[in-house]
Write a protein that holds these residues in place. Structure first.
Motif: not given
Lengths: 136, 136, 136, 136
Positions: A95, A97-100
DNA sequence: GTGGTCTAGACCACC
DNA sequence: GTGGTCTAGACCACC
């Protein structure tokens, strides 16, 4: 224990249930040897098709989190804590990493992102949803 | 500009493309008035069926990010920057919230999560994927 | 005379132009024998592809509203008034019928519809867009 | 409920279907919680490709008229009535405005237009297509 | 059974 | 050249 399921939303229901079991084990709310509700029971409680519950339990069996007790139901495996903690960490990291990845592609700075992260964190803490650290 | 698409993965291709356009606008890489590659062009570049590209562009039209120039192609709407920035923020915040919700359900502390977040952030920075803050 | 064209919107540009010529004839703003602007002229004025203008004029020729003056341009045919009035009536009636059909399918009563119609009419009158009747 | 679709005609099939659903909700023929025919069912009934039906349903989902019940079909949202009534009013008003705008550009008087409108209305009433007002 | 995605390919109007 | 619509058909996850 209580599951909460969102029948709309992009995560399939059986996956939501499987995840919640793993998170509960990682959290210590569910412990090795403890029984989970029967398929029929949970099906009634959540108003969800029993096949869907069965699929979640099947997946948890494959993931070595549940094991069947012949004729008596399913129990949390005594060796599943580490596994569930690892699963939790992966889930959370993914999660993040996705946001980042979205943040950087969209031109957010590290500080923008930190600000957003801390704001969400405070929001959750103020709702008492998360355990603070004694060091704060 | 370069799109990159992962045909396996839980986000549909057309959605990946639509998001990338929005993020590129938020980032300033695409600006109002600029044309996006034609459906056929992008279809060739990405080796994706034109219908799939068209679906992405259709969605971007609905979301008031693109507008058609009849017979000539599609352009970024001049008023789409704020909208795309907002979309980016939602996307990022949603990812953060997901991670946070999983973390707390799984018994992570706020500091565990902060550590994980900062680690991922440093990882991205060291890859040069994100703009640091001292330079701003 | 001035045309106004909306390049987005579901009526094709050439059709918008053709209609406006017919309506102007019906209205008496354009009269038989009068020349219409050249394709190039109108193309420049409206910033529209000359082919599009040419297509509109072609259609008006087919509909016996325009006729070419060898080498000198296009003129309104002297016998086109009745034709244009008829075209206007069809156009208007068709719009009314569409609205009516949607209204009844959606459960509006005749009075709801009358109210809406009169409101729009008053709105147009107050803008001076339409000639009232002396009898009112 | 019965849909009727005209495959020739300037409104695309999927749009015709989407409109008819909205109008049926506005009319009260379809109510919140009610299921619409499945994509495959309607596809067979109308002899229209399932993708086209799916596109209509997709649009209705975007417009918050339908919501999916995973694996079971699509239902009219319980909060969609106001939205559909509004959509109907816009649709009707737009038709009226179009007619009005053509009428005035073509030199019709307000009374000409009223006459035409009332004639069409009587025509629809005599066909029993619309509810009169004395009876309400 | 349900809807969602994707491909392949035709055809169209428009510019 | 451009995008929009539609068909036909495959495949998928979900229930």
């Amino acid at each position: 224990m209580f599951f909460s399921v969102d029948p709309n939303g992009d995560v399939p229901i059986y996956e939501q249930i499987a995840r919640q079991v793993k998170l509960a084990v990682a959290d210590g709310v569910l412990v090795g040897g403890q029984m989970v509700p029967s398929v029929r029971q949970l099906s009634r409680d959540l108003a969800i098709n029993p096949n869907t519950i069965a699929k979640a339990y099947q997946q948890l069996q494959n993931d070595l989190v549940l094991e069947p007790l012949r004729g008596r139901g399913m129990v949390i495996r005594r060796d599943s804590l580490a596994r569930c903690t690892k699963a939790r960490n992966s889930l959370v990291a993914e999660g993040v990493r996705r946001a980042l990845s979205d943040a950087l592609a969209g031109g957010m700075t590290a500080d923008d992102l930190r600000g957003l992260f801390e704001a969400e964190l405070r929001h959750a803490e103020s709702n008492g949803q998360i355990v603070g650290d004694e060091s704060r």
